[in-house]
Design a protein around this motif. Structure first.
Motif, PDB file in Angstrom:
ATOM      1  N   PRO A 183      48.282  38.595  42.210  1.00 59.95           N
ATOM      2  CA  PRO A 183      49.139  39.792  42.220  1.00 59.95           C
ATOM      3  C   PRO A 183      48.607  40.937  43.079  1.00 59.95           C
ATOM      4  CG  PRO A 183      48.879  38.951  39.992  1.00 59.95           C
ATOM      5  CD  PRO A 183      47.921  38.190  40.842  1.00 59.95           C
ATOM      6  N   ASN A 184      47.281  41.035  43.235  1.00 59.02           N
ATOM      7  CA  ASN A 184      46.711  42.103  44.066  1.00 59.02           C
ATOM      8  C   ASN A 184      45.316  41.684  44.532  1.00 59.02           C
ATOM      9  OD1 ASN A 184      44.937  42.610  41.927  1.00 59.02           O
ATOM     10  ND2 ASN A 184      46.181  44.273  41.110  1.00 59.02           N
ATOM     11  N   ASN A 185      44.571  42.636  45.106  1.00 58.56           N
ATOM     12  CA  ASN A 185      43.279  42.299  45.718  1.00 58.56           C
ATOM     13  C   ASN A 185      42.085  42.505  44.815  1.00 58.56           C
ATOM     14  OD1 ASN A 185      43.074  45.111  45.629  1.00 58.56           O
ATOM     15  ND2 ASN A 185      42.214  45.285  47.705  1.00 58.56           N
ATOM     16  N   TRP A 186      42.301  42.726  43.513  1.00 54.42           N
ATOM     17  CA  TRP A 186      41.185  43.026  42.632  1.00 54.42           C
ATOM     18  C   TRP A 186      40.176  41.880  42.599  1.00 54.42           C
ATOM     19  CZ3 TRP A 186      44.245  45.169  37.801  1.00 54.42           C
ATOM     20  CH2 TRP A 186      44.870  46.380  38.172  1.00 54.42           C
ATOM     21  N   LEU A 187      38.886  42.269  42.545  1.00 57.29           N
ATOM     22  CA  LEU A 187      37.794  41.297  42.551  1.00 57.29           C
ATOM     23  C   LEU A 187      37.027  41.338  41.242  1.00 57.29           C
ATOM     24  CD1 LEU A 187      36.393  41.844  46.173  1.00 57.29           C
ATOM     25  CD2 LEU A 187      37.763  39.907  45.346  1.00 57.29           C
ATOM     26  N   SER A 188      36.543  40.173  40.850  1.00 60.87           N
ATOM     27  CA  SER A 188      35.738  40.040  39.639  1.00 60.87           C
ATOM     28  C   SER A 188      34.306  40.524  39.889  1.00 60.87           C
ATOM     29  CB  SER A 188      35.706  38.573  39.211  1.00 60.87           C
ATOM     30  OG  SER A 188      34.651  38.315  38.309  1.00 60.87           O
ATOM     31  N   ALA A 189      33.676  41.057  38.843  1.00 65.64           N
ATOM     32  CA  ALA A 189      32.257  41.405  38.928  1.00 65.64           C
ATOM     33  C   ALA A 189      31.400  40.181  39.201  1.00 65.64           C
ATOM     34  CB  ALA A 189      31.806  42.078  37.633  1.00 65.64           C
ATOM     35  N   PHE A 190      31.958  39.000  38.895  1.00 62.23           N
ATOM     36  CA  PHE A 190      31.239  37.750  39.139  1.00 62.23           C
ATOM     37  C   PHE A 190      31.692  37.094  40.448  1.00 62.23           C
ATOM     38  CE2 PHE A 190      30.016  36.717  34.440  1.00 62.23           C
ATOM     39  CZ  PHE A 190      29.214  37.850  34.421  1.00 62.23           C
ATOM     40  N   TYR A 191      32.292  37.907  41.335  1.00 63.21           N
ATOM     41  CA  TYR A 191      32.684  37.500  42.688  1.00 63.21           C
ATOM     42  C   TYR A 191      33.991  36.704  42.703  1.00 63.21           C
ATOM     43  CZ  TYR A 191      28.024  39.068  43.974  1.00 63.21           C
ATOM     44  OH  TYR A 191      26.904  39.842  44.155  1.00 63.21           O
ATOM     45  N   GLY A 192      34.716  36.885  43.794  1.00 63.06           N
ATOM     46  CA  GLY A 192      35.997  36.228  43.968  1.00 63.06           C
ATOM     47  C   GLY A 192      37.112  36.992  43.278  1.00 63.06           C
ATOM     48  N   SER A 193      38.324  36.453  43.400  1.00 60.93           N
ATOM     49  CA  SER A 193      39.480  37.104  42.807  1.00 60.93           C
ATOM     50  C   SER A 193      39.316  37.279  41.303  1.00 60.93           C
ATOM     51  CB  SER A 193      40.744  36.280  43.078  1.00 60.93           C
ATOM     52  OG  SER A 193      41.855  36.850  42.400  1.00 60.93           O
ATOM     53  N   ALA A 194      39.821  38.417  40.807  1.00 61.94           N
ATOM     54  CA  ALA A 194      39.807  38.669  39.366  1.00 61.94           C
ATOM     55  C   ALA A 194      41.020  38.048  38.682  1.00 61.94           C
ATOM     56  CB  ALA A 194      39.776  40.172  39.100  1.00 61.94           C
ATOM     57  N   TRP A 195      41.791  37.251  39.396  1.00 60.60           N
ATOM     58  CA  TRP A 195      42.978  36.605  38.847  1.00 60.60           C
ATOM     59  C   TRP A 195      42.799  35.092  38.847  1.00 60.60           C
ATOM     60  CZ3 TRP A 195      46.577  39.657  36.678  1.00 60.60           C
ATOM     61  CH2 TRP A 195      46.606  41.000  37.050  1.00 60.60           C
ATOM     62  N   GLU A 196      43.139  34.468  37.735  1.00 62.45           N
ATOM     63  CA  GLU A 196      43.025  33.007  37.589  1.00 62.45           C
ATOM     64  C   GLU A 196      44.410  32.436  37.250  1.00 62.45           C
ATOM     65  OE1 GLU A 196      40.639  29.376  37.363  1.00 62.45           O
ATOM     66  OE2 GLU A 196      40.317  31.405  38.190  1.00 62.45           O
ATOM     67  N   TRP A 197      44.802  31.415  37.991  1.00 64.69           N
ATOM     68  CA  TRP A 197      46.100  30.778  37.761  1.00 64.69           C
ATOM     69  C   TRP A 197      46.028  29.872  36.545  1.00 64.69           C
ATOM     70  CZ3 TRP A 197      50.967  31.336  38.959  1.00 64.69           C
ATOM     71  CH2 TRP A 197      51.867  30.276  38.781  1.00 64.69           C
ATOM     72  N   ASN A 198      47.018  29.986  35.656  1.00 64.41           N
ATOM     73  CA  ASN A 198      47.127  29.089  34.514  1.00 64.41           C
ATOM     74  C   ASN A 198      48.344  28.190  34.729  1.00 64.41           C
ATOM     75  OD1 ASN A 198      48.407  28.552  31.579  1.00 64.41           O
ATOM     76  ND2 ASN A 198      46.163  28.672  31.426  1.00 64.41           N
TER      77      ASN A 198
END
Length: 595
Positions: free
Chosen positions: A180-195
């Motif tokens: 949905p957007n460019n947010w990143l996880s503190a553990f690297y990579g996208s903060a979004w996960e597809w289910n």
């Protein structure tokens, strides 16, 4: 949780500043009475307390299975009493798949079998209270495990859990599914996960197995408040609240702007300025709501205050928002951890001026009516003896002992423990073991190795079973038993003495603090109350230096504590303008001369 992007940014500034930093003269004098209640300073049980962080898996293994447990903490509880600790906080012990060492919780009201049972925790709380010790639990409000029943029901769109998490539809670019957007996880990579089952993305600030809760759903808020009430009724005395500044995100899901850092992987969260994912106004309000739950419980039970400590890696002005609102009508955390002074702004080559400024920059922002705190390290930071130098550990423990407010100790700091030795193949830190080429830089395993009790097998942690993380090879020299001998100059005995002296600052009606630096790299800190008067002098440099005009010449100075390499002994006199050896530190009792 470690906020890698913020740490990287602030540490970069600190390193660049220290590279050319001049050692300046500075002096600050503070009247602390204005920061406390009229009837007395530090009169609540926690305000002058020493709080000890236990990392349960590495504290004591009672059943020799390689991992520490609740019974092990019970077996070693007298260590807290003997040392003068007032309360201890347990890193997560809840039922968990252990993807992130317990910070991925699948049941907030049960204990992971790795550590024991609810009955074991009941026994631990009872044994602690018998010893007049308070017990604080880690509370992880930002996210659950993806194995939590709430999340499993949410995946299935089962009411009322269908929006307990942050679900969003995919966007499509040239027919390709994207987050949905460019947010990143503190553990690297996208903060979004597809289910795949739900056909939506879910948001996770940390690991993909740690989906963020949706605090815009009032049912989530009520359920998480009920978790607090459950443990309060159980007998828990307070909470350390993990990763609280990530509770809310921008409701419009706007892209975060670039930070301007170049030459970094696009998956690295340092590349973004996190204006939409941390420290949102709604987050601050939720902390105030959590505080109301605790205060309500204490009032209803006509009992002592249950406390809340918040983990916020931020500049001091932002951290203080978690204490209290601007018009002082609503309170939040009893204190928000002070990571600024010793973690975010100092490095191993710190000088006396930088030390004084790091204290002042925190203390100057502290709101009236709030209590400060001092943190040297935790389970997310390289051990202070490694990070700031084992030669400085006695001075730092003395300093946080005489500074006003709460003293926080991570297990092992009292014996001067340094980082352990762990390879990537032996490691457990989920974000670090993904890339062994950077493991030594990113891992948090080094500071989580088992406690060093003695010089027997596995440092006395257990009876010989392979430990979950390897025991540090340094245990033969650095261990509690070796350092506990009466009359021995050791890091532990220095620590124990300063904790004892700290109690003299409780329940006072007058409190003056003065600290500063001299261009010759000598730091001083003087604390004077109506019943105690002490001064710390510390040569932060590498050559012998005199102590100049910090202290009143019309006083006698008696050495009460000296660091392990000092030639001074308890009871020695120290002369004004006397010399200190490189890295030498002394705590002096100040007695004015009679006129």
């Amino acid at each position: 949780m470690r906020y890698y992007w913020f740490l990287a940014f602030v540490l970069l500034l600190a390193l660049s500043a220290s590279a050319g930093a001049k050692i300046k003269a500075t002096r600050y004098t503070l009247d602390l009475q204005g920061n406390s209640k009229i009837e007395g300073l530090y009169d609540d049980w926690w305000q002058n307390a020493v709080i000890y962080q236990v990392y349960p898996r590495s504290f004591k293994d009672s059943d020799n299975d390689g991992s520490g447990d609740l019974q092990g903490i019970i077996d070693k509880m007298d260590h807290f009493v003997n040392t003068g600790i007032n309360a201890f906080w347990l890193s997560p012990i809840y039922k968990s798949p252990q993807v992130d060492n317990g910070y991925d919780i699948m049941d907030y009201r049960d204990i992971d079998p790795l550590y024991g049972t609810l009955e074991d925790l009941r026994k631990l709380v009872d044994e602690a209270h018998k010893r007049n010790l308070k017990v604080i639990l880690d509370y992880v409000p930002n996210h659950t495990s993806d194995q939590h029943a709430w999340f499993l029901n949410s995946v299935n769109r089962t009411a009322p859990y269908d929006d307990y998490y942050i679900w969003k539809n995919a966007t499509y670019v040239n027919g390709t599914r994207t987050p949905p957007n460019n947010w990143l996880s503190a553990f690297y990579g996208s903060a979004w996960e597809w289910n795949e089952q739900r056909q939506q993305y879910y948001y996770h600030m940390f690991a993909a197995q740690q989906p963020d809760l949706n605090y815009r759903n009032p049912n989530v808020v009520n359920d998480m408040k009920d978790v607090l009430r459950y443990w309060l009724n159980f007998g828990i005395d307070g909470f350390r609240m993990d990763a609280v500044n990530t509770l809310f995100e921008d409701i419009l899901l706007r892209d975060e702007p670039p930070s301007g850092n170049s030459g970094i992987s696009p998956d690295d969260p340092v590349t973004l300025d996190h204006i939409y994912t941390i420290n949102q106004n709604e987050t601050i309000d939720m902390i105030y709501q959590f505080r109301e739950v605790l205060d309500e419980f204490s009032a209803q039970n006509k009992s002592y205050n249950r406390i809340m400590m918040t983990e916020v890696y931020a500049t001091p002005n932002i951290s203080m928002r978690y204490y209290i609102n601007e018009d002082h009508t609503r309170r939040g955390a009893h204190f928000s951890f002070n990571f600024w002074t010793f973690i975010l702004t100092l490095n191993k080559d710190f000088n006396a001026f930088q030390l004084a400024e790091s204290i002042q920059s925190w203390q100057a922002e502290l709101p009236i009516g709030c209590t400060s705190n001092w943190v040297l390290g935790n389970h997310d930071q390289r051990r202070v003896s490694t990070r700031l130098g084992v030669e400085n550990i006695d001075a730092l423990n003395m300093l946080i002992g005489i500074l006003p407010g709460v003293q926080i100790t991570y297990q092992g700091e009292e014996i001067g423990a340094e980082d352990g030795e762990v390879t990537c193949e032996e490691g457990y830190d989920p974000q670090a073991i993904k890339n062994c080429s950077t493991y030594n830089i990113t891992t948090r395993d080094f500071e989580r190795t088992p406690y060093q009790w003695d010089n027997s097998t596995n440092a006395g942690f257990n009876e010989g079973h392979k430990t979950w993380l390897p025991v540090s090879e340094k245990y033969h020299k650095t261990n509690l038993a070796a350092e506990s001998l009466s009359g021995l100059k050791s890091h532990y005995n220095v620590y124990k003495q300063i904790v004892e002296i700290k109690q003299e600052f409780k329940n006072t009606t007058r409190d003056m603090l003065s600290f500063g630096s001299h261009p010759n790299n000598v730091f001083y800190c003087e604390r004077k109350t109506d019943s105690a008067h002490y001064a710390l002098v510390f040569n932060a440099g590498n050559t012998e230096q005199p102590v100049y005009d910090f202290l009143d010449v019309n006083s006698t100075l008696e050495v009460v504590i000296s660091n392990v390499n000092s030639q001074y002994k308890k009871g020695d006199s120290f002369e004004i303008l006397g010399n200190l050896q490189a890295k030498e530190s002394l705590l002096l009792k100040v007695t004015p001369l009679e006129e």
